[in-house]
Design a protein around this motif. Structure first.
Motif, short mmCIF file in Angstrom:
data_model
loop_
_atom_site.label_atom_id
_atom_site.label_comp_id
_atom_site.label_asym_id
_atom_site.label_seq_id
_atom_site.Cartn_x
_atom_site.Cartn_y
_atom_site.Cartn_z
N PRO A 161 -37.24 45.29 9.35
CA PRO A 161 -36.70 45.45 10.70
C PRO A 161 -37.52 46.51 11.44
O PRO A 161 -37.93 47.50 10.86
CB PRO A 161 -35.26 45.92 10.45
N GLU A 162 -37.69 46.27 12.75
CA GLU A 162 -38.61 47.13 13.51
C GLU A 162 -38.09 47.31 14.93
O GLU A 162 -37.53 46.39 15.52
CB GLU A 162 -39.98 46.45 13.54
N ILE A 163 -38.26 48.50 15.46
CA ILE A 163 -37.98 48.76 16.88
C ILE A 163 -39.17 49.48 17.47
O ILE A 163 -39.89 50.21 16.78
CB ILE A 163 -36.71 49.61 17.09
N GLY A 164 -39.37 49.26 18.77
CA GLY A 164 -40.50 49.90 19.41
C GLY A 164 -40.52 49.65 20.90
O GLY A 164 -39.53 49.18 21.48
N ALA A 165 -41.64 49.98 21.50
CA ALA A 165 -41.78 49.77 22.94
C ALA A 165 -43.23 49.49 23.27
O ALA A 165 -44.15 50.06 22.67
CB ALA A 165 -41.30 51.00 23.71
N LEU A 166 -43.38 48.58 24.24
CA LEU A 166 -44.71 48.30 24.80
C LEU A 166 -44.80 49.07 26.11
O LEU A 166 -43.92 48.95 26.97
CB LEU A 166 -44.86 46.81 25.05
N ILE A 167 -45.83 49.88 26.26
CA ILE A 167 -46.01 50.70 27.46
C ILE A 167 -47.29 50.27 28.14
O ILE A 167 -48.40 50.53 27.65
CB ILE A 167 -46.07 52.19 27.09
N LYS A 168 -47.16 49.58 29.25
CA LYS A 168 -48.34 49.12 29.96
C LYS A 168 -49.04 50.30 30.63
O LYS A 168 -48.41 51.26 31.07
CB LYS A 168 -47.97 48.09 31.02
N PHE A 169 -50.33 50.19 30.77
CA PHE A 169 -51.08 51.21 31.48
C PHE A 169 -51.03 51.01 33.00
O PHE A 169 -51.60 51.79 33.75
CB PHE A 169 -52.52 51.22 31.00
N GLY A 170 -50.38 49.97 33.42
CA GLY A 170 -50.19 49.70 34.85
C GLY A 170 -49.41 48.41 34.98
O GLY A 170 -49.39 47.60 34.03
N PRO A 171 -48.74 48.20 36.10
CA PRO A 171 -47.90 47.00 36.22
C PRO A 171 -48.67 45.70 35.98
O PRO A 171 -48.10 44.72 35.51
CB PRO A 171 -47.39 47.06 37.67
N PHE A 172 -49.96 45.70 36.34
CA PHE A 172 -50.74 44.48 36.17
C PHE A 172 -51.93 44.68 35.24
O PHE A 172 -52.87 43.91 35.24
CB PHE A 172 -51.21 43.97 37.55
N SER A 173 -51.84 45.75 34.45
CA SER A 173 -52.93 46.03 33.52
C SER A 173 -52.84 45.12 32.32
O SER A 173 -51.75 44.76 31.85
CB SER A 173 -52.87 47.48 33.07
#
Lengths: 214, 211
Positions: A161-173
């Motif tokens: 089981p895994e939890i995490g987050a994707l953090i974009k470097f910009g809204p359209f990056s």
């Protein structure tokens, strides 16, 4: 450690300098994204009794496909190296054998998983996720005394089981960072010095770079 | 640089980091070279023996050559073995006084060669059963001995032989206890190191005592 530091700096330098004209946190919803992560792994349970030192040498490559309803399907291939030196001590074996020596213990794991889960608001700059990974792994253990290498290897079943987050470097990056934590256990087992080690477990903390596909 | 190229470089970097292994330093390797291995016959009754005799020199087997040595260092080794045996209740006698046990001591000086246990018995410098008053007999492991793949420079081997029961063992002098003290004779280890390791071999065999 120097190489690890340089890698982290490179990740920081990839932060974009051009932003979308949109001022909100929403951007495009990626079709999929691929991540390359550096992992540290903390052995638990029986595995911790074999090697107790946290491993900084590990990583993973994963792909997540976001299908309708923001359900995530994907894959993960990982690897981790564990190592610990044991001070000189006497070990007693069956049939009258005894050995006094210092020794090194190594372990290598290569999990390969099918992942399924959920991605929250994938169009946002920060998009948390949780997944469950199911699959198998290959594991080796080595006990090295002088130039003797006693080793064993196994294939096993793994649940993660895994939890995490994707953090974009910009809204359209197309680029972003991924941070995550997972707990894993497998069905591998082995024996050493009259002790059985079963159900290896651990906790991994990972950070890495992601490439998003529209 | 194209972002795809950068991604590939980072991929390779991660693979490199993930494949890092940790190898010990030369100092640690030196310490690791002190290995004491002992094995005894679990069917032997060590309390049934009272007396022992020991060789009057050490067999030194070096590559394809061998000799008997009684330097001051060799005498220290023999004395330490005698001291350990007497501490454990055994009485030293000469080999002509019909001892229960006999002790052979050898030093092997070969490097990086595969040898199986007992190969050195055929070297003329090694005291054969004739020396112990059993002409025509031969040495025998009653248990499966630890396989020593490499004899590094200066492995000391102590063999404890059962002479008391030789007649009922079908012309075999059983090695009821063997000690290997590995890799001590290089310049990084002292005589004191060696003597301490001889003590350790006895310590890790608690059954080896007369009472």
């Amino acid at each position: 450690m120097k190489k690890i530091f340089i890698t982290i700096v490179l990740l920081g330098l990839l932060m974009p300098t051009v932003y979308s004209q949109e001022s909100s946190g929403q951007g495009f919803k990626p079709h999929s994204y691929y991540s390359l992560d550096w992992s540290i792994s903390i052995p638990l349970g029986d595995f911790n009794e074999f090697i107790s030192i946290t491993s900084p040498a590990g990583g993973s490559f994963s792909g997540k496909y976001i299908i309708p309803q923001d359900i995530v399907l994907g894959f993960l291939i990982g690897w981790n190296n564990y190592y610990e030196k044991f001070a000189r001590a006497t070990y007693y074996f069956e049939d009258g054998l005894a050995v006094t020596a210092s020794h090194y213990r190594y372990s290598y794991t290569i999990p390969f998983l099918f992942m399924m889960g959920y991605q929250f608001k994938p169009q946002n700059i920060i998009s948390p996720f949780f997944t469950l990974g199911i699959g198998g792994d290959y594991m080796e253990q080595h006990i090295i005394i002088q130039n003797w290498d006693f080793y064993d290897d196994q294939w096993g079943f793994v649940l993660t089981p895994e939890i995490g987050a994707l953090i974009k470097f910009g809204p359209f990056s197309h680029w972003g960072a991924e941070i995550k934590a997972n707990y894993w256990f497998n069905t591998n087992s082995f024996s050493f010095v009259n002790k059985d080690y079963n159900l290896m477990q651990g906790i991994n903390f990972s950070v890495g770079l992601s490439y998003l596909v529209r | 640089m194209k972002r795809q190229h950068l991604f590939i470089i980072l991929l390779l970097g991660m693979l490199f980091i993930g494949s890092c292994t940790f190898y010990p330093s030369n100092t640690e390797l030196n310490e690791e070279q002190l290995v004491d291995i002992t094995k005894y016959d679990v069917t032997a009754d060590f309390k049934s023996f009272n007396t022992f005799a020991i060789v009057d020199s050490i067999s030194v087997i070096k590559n394809n050559d061998s000799s008997h040595v009684l330097t001051p260092e060799a005498q220290q080794i023999l004395n330490r073995i005698i001291q350990n045996m007497e501490t454990r209740g055994y009485t030293r006698v000469t080999k002509d006084e019909n001892p229960d046990l006999a002790i052979n001591v050898s030093v092997i000086e070969v490097t990086n060669v595969y040898y199986y246990p007992g190969w050195y018995w055929t070297y003329w410098g090694y005291y054969d059963p004739y020396y112990w008053g059993y002409p025509g007999y031969y040495y025998w492991y009653p248990y499966y001995p630890p396989v020593i793949a490499y004899y590094s420079t200066g492995t000391v081997i102590i063999d404890l032989l059962d002479l008391k029961n030789a007649p009922i063992h079908d012309n075999k002098l059983y090695l009821i206890w063997t000690a290997y003290i590995r890799a001590l004779m290089n310049y990084n280890h002292s005589m004191e190191d060696l003597l301490e390791n001889i003590d350790q071999c006895f310590i890790q065999t608690p059954v080896l005592r007369a009472n």
